[in-house]
Write a protein that holds these residues in place. Structure first.
Motif, PDB file in Angstrom:
ATOM      1  N   PRO A 105      17.885  35.628  43.577  1.00  0.00           N
ATOM      2  CA  PRO A 105      16.325  35.753  44.187  1.00  0.00           C
ATOM      3  C   PRO A 105      16.088  37.284  44.181  1.00  0.00           C
ATOM      4  O   PRO A 105      15.054  37.646  43.883  1.00  0.00           O
ATOM      5  CB  PRO A 105      16.707  35.236  45.441  1.00  0.00           C
ATOM      6  CG  PRO A 105      17.823  34.230  45.365  1.00  0.00           C
ATOM      7  CD  PRO A 105      18.645  34.826  44.309  1.00  0.00           C
ATOM      8  N   SER A 106      17.212  37.974  44.304  1.00  0.00           N
ATOM      9  CA  SER A 106      16.582  39.446  44.446  1.00  0.00           C
ATOM     10  C   SER A 106      16.173  40.250  43.003  1.00  0.00           C
ATOM     11  O   SER A 106      15.465  41.226  43.094  1.00  0.00           O
ATOM     12  CB  SER A 106      17.924  40.365  44.846  1.00  0.00           C
ATOM     13  OG  SER A 106      18.991  40.121  43.592  1.00  0.00           O
ATOM     14  N   LYS A 107      16.351  39.361  41.902  1.00  0.00           N
ATOM     15  CA  LYS A 107      15.798  39.840  40.657  1.00  0.00           C
ATOM     16  C   LYS A 107      14.336  39.478  40.450  1.00  0.00           C
ATOM     17  O   LYS A 107      13.566  40.273  39.478  1.00  0.00           O
ATOM     18  CB  LYS A 107      16.526  39.248  39.659  1.00  0.00           C
ATOM     19  CG  LYS A 107      17.916  39.904  39.481  1.00  0.00           C
ATOM     20  CD  LYS A 107      18.639  39.652  37.955  1.00  0.00           C
ATOM     21  CE  LYS A 107      19.942  40.229  37.952  1.00  0.00           C
ATOM     22  NZ  LYS A 107      20.685  40.114  36.695  1.00  0.00           N
ATOM     23  N   VAL A 108      13.436  38.631  41.364  1.00  0.00           N
ATOM     24  CA  VAL A 108      12.351  38.469  41.016  1.00  0.00           C
ATOM     25  C   VAL A 108      11.324  39.374  41.818  1.00  0.00           C
ATOM     26  O   VAL A 108      11.424  39.281  43.112  1.00  0.00           O
ATOM     27  CB  VAL A 108      11.978  36.769  41.515  1.00  0.00           C
ATOM     28  CG1 VAL A 108      10.502  36.522  41.382  1.00  0.00           C
ATOM     29  CG2 VAL A 108      12.809  35.950  40.891  1.00  0.00           C
ATOM     30  N   THR A 109      10.697  40.262  41.069  1.00  0.00           N
ATOM     31  CA  THR A 109       9.702  41.031  41.622  1.00  0.00           C
ATOM     32  C   THR A 109       8.425  40.828  40.893  1.00  0.00           C
ATOM     33  O   THR A 109       8.193  40.427  39.932  1.00  0.00           O
ATOM     34  CB  THR A 109      10.185  42.436  41.366  1.00  0.00           C
ATOM     35  OG1 THR A 109      10.166  42.958  40.084  1.00  0.00           O
ATOM     36  CG2 THR A 109      11.642  42.815  42.070  1.00  0.00           C
ATOM     37  N   PRO A 110       7.259  41.382  41.557  1.00  0.00           N
ATOM     38  CA  PRO A 110       5.978  41.242  40.976  1.00  0.00           C
ATOM     39  C   PRO A 110       5.780  41.887  39.510  1.00  0.00           C
ATOM     40  O   PRO A 110       4.829  41.533  38.958  1.00  0.00           O
ATOM     41  CB  PRO A 110       4.990  41.889  41.881  1.00  0.00           C
ATOM     42  CG  PRO A 110       5.626  41.709  43.397  1.00  0.00           C
ATOM     43  CD  PRO A 110       6.979  42.122  42.789  1.00  0.00           C
ATOM     44  N   PHE A 111       6.655  43.175  39.365  1.00  0.00           N
ATOM     45  CA  PHE A 111       6.377  43.760  38.162  1.00  0.00           C
ATOM     46  C   PHE A 111       7.489  43.440  37.246  1.00  0.00           C
ATOM     47  O   PHE A 111       7.860  44.282  36.139  1.00  0.00           O
ATOM     48  CB  PHE A 111       6.337  45.195  38.672  1.00  0.00           C
ATOM     49  CG  PHE A 111       5.128  45.452  39.198  1.00  0.00           C
ATOM     50  CD1 PHE A 111       4.111  45.420  38.805  1.00  0.00           C
ATOM     51  CD2 PHE A 111       5.222  45.571  40.736  1.00  0.00           C
ATOM     52  CE1 PHE A 111       2.771  45.711  39.788  1.00  0.00           C
ATOM     53  CE2 PHE A 111       4.156  45.947  41.488  1.00  0.00           C
ATOM     54  CZ  PHE A 111       2.909  46.030  40.894  1.00  0.00           C
ATOM     55  N   ARG A 112       8.374  42.533  37.270  1.00  0.00           N
ATOM     56  CA  ARG A 112       9.490  42.286  36.434  1.00  0.00           C
ATOM     57  C   ARG A 112       9.031  41.997  34.945  1.00  0.00           C
ATOM     58  O   ARG A 112       9.836  42.781  34.244  1.00  0.00           O
ATOM     59  CB  ARG A 112      10.327  40.997  36.606  1.00  0.00           C
ATOM     60  CG  ARG A 112      11.571  40.459  35.955  1.00  0.00           C
ATOM     61  CD  ARG A 112      12.463  39.513  36.475  1.00  0.00           C
ATOM     62  NE  ARG A 112      13.503  39.111  35.658  1.00  0.00           N
ATOM     63  CZ  ARG A 112      14.530  39.866  35.975  1.00  0.00           C
ATOM     64  NH1 ARG A 112      14.791  40.808  36.786  1.00  0.00           N
ATOM     65  NH2 ARG A 112      15.682  39.448  35.103  1.00  0.00           N
ATOM     66  N   TRP A 113       7.870  41.571  34.692  1.00  0.00           N
ATOM     67  CA  TRP A 113       7.626  41.181  33.253  1.00  0.00           C
ATOM     68  C   TRP A 113       6.304  42.051  33.053  1.00  0.00           C
ATOM     69  O   TRP A 113       5.437  41.534  32.196  1.00  0.00           O
ATOM     70  CB  TRP A 113       7.413  39.713  32.954  1.00  0.00           C
ATOM     71  CG  TRP A 113       8.795  38.921  33.248  1.00  0.00           C
ATOM     72  CD1 TRP A 113       9.739  39.158  32.633  1.00  0.00           C
ATOM     73  CD2 TRP A 113       9.082  37.925  34.216  1.00  0.00           C
ATOM     74  NE1 TRP A 113      10.877  38.085  33.017  1.00  0.00           N
ATOM     75  CE2 TRP A 113      10.267  37.631  34.155  1.00  0.00           C
ATOM     76  CE3 TRP A 113       8.434  37.658  35.423  1.00  0.00           C
ATOM     77  CZ2 TRP A 113      11.173  36.691  35.092  1.00  0.00           C
ATOM     78  CZ3 TRP A 113       8.898  36.785  35.984  1.00  0.00           C
ATOM     79  CH2 TRP A 113      10.092  35.993  36.083  1.00  0.00           C
ATOM     80  N   TRP A 114       5.807  42.661  33.836  1.00  0.00           N
ATOM     81  CA  TRP A 114       4.519  43.518  33.844  1.00  0.00           C
ATOM     82  C   TRP A 114       4.323  44.522  32.475  1.00  0.00           C
ATOM     83  O   TRP A 114       5.461  45.364  32.363  1.00  0.00           O
ATOM     84  CB  TRP A 114       4.055  44.095  34.970  1.00  0.00           C
ATOM     85  CG  TRP A 114       2.808  45.051  34.975  1.00  0.00           C
ATOM     86  CD1 TRP A 114       2.589  46.055  34.985  1.00  0.00           C
ATOM     87  CD2 TRP A 114       1.643  44.173  35.546  1.00  0.00           C
ATOM     88  NE1 TRP A 114       1.230  46.415  35.095  1.00  0.00           N
ATOM     89  CE2 TRP A 114       0.633  44.995  35.293  1.00  0.00           C
ATOM     90  CE3 TRP A 114       1.161  42.917  35.577  1.00  0.00           C
ATOM     91  CZ2 TRP A 114      -0.752  44.688  35.495  1.00  0.00           C
ATOM     92  CZ3 TRP A 114       0.046  42.504  35.588  1.00  0.00           C
ATOM     93  CH2 TRP A 114      -1.214  43.508  35.490  1.00  0.00           C
TER      94      TRP A 114
END
Length: 211
Positions: A105-114
């Protein structure tokens, strides 16, 4: 600041970089719409197709969010016939966001694939491919048999989409009582298909497999 023309180059560059990295692993690019998505397919063995799609839509930048899906060819073809449609059918799928979140869960951020500039494409594409290998491939391989796919769908919340898929997959696997039970649920839940699609599917299914 990233300019409009530079942002417009991002989808093509993403599609090209993904193709370069995925083709050696057996993936084939089969759809590319610059303001929508780039999609790939892979056939691990006869009768099963893996799908991988990456978002390319965006304004000042693009989030390369992606999804994976599994298509069992015989069941998919029957499903198209029963619905009277010709489009692709993935019997089970998952977003990469959910797969990563379920694992870490900690790896999901709004800019992970931005991606906001062409200079960021290579790094972002590398992350997309790494996530496909780490989180997408286990899902795909885990659902490459029809019994496992059915098990996955039975464990999920269901709408008409899942009930229709289960009815077809159970029928193909020889479980007609189970298939008819799913058909009954397909007809009783809130409709999500437009027009007379529900009635068409039920009619065609009962014509083929009986009441």
């Amino acid at each position: 600041m990233t300019t409009g023309p530079e942002v417009a180059q991002i989808p093509m560059r993403v599609a090209d970089r993904l193709t370069e990295q995925l083709v050696p692993g057996g993936w084939r690019r089969h759809r590319f719409v610059p303001d929508d998505e780039v999609a790939f397919v892979r056939e691990p063995f006869h009768g099963v197709v893996f799908h991988f799609g990456v978002n390319l839509a965006g304004g000042d930048g693009v989030s390369l969010s992606s999804s994976v899906g599994v298509e069992h060819a015989a069941a998919a073809e029957l499903q198209r016939q029963l619905f009277g449609r010709t489009d692709a059918v993935c019997q089970v799928g998952a977003s990469m966001t959910n797969l990563v979140h379920d694992a870490e869960p900690s790896k999901v951020t709004p800019f992970r694939w931005w991606v906001a500039s062409t200079e960021q494409v290579d790094e972002a594409v590398g992350r997309v491919v790494a996530d496909l290998v780490a989180y997408g491939e286990p899902f795909l391989v885990g659902n490459q048999t029809l019994p496992k796919l059915i098990e996955t769908l039975l464990e999920r919340p269901k709408s008409q989409v899942e009930y229709a898929t289960l009815a077809v997959c159970l029928a193909v696997s020889g479980d007609l009582p189970g298939a008819r039970a799913m058909l009954a649920k397909f007809g009783s839940v809130r409709p999500v298909f437009a027009g007379d699609t529900t009635g068409t599917f039920i009619h065609n299914f009962t014509e083929r497999f009986g009441n």
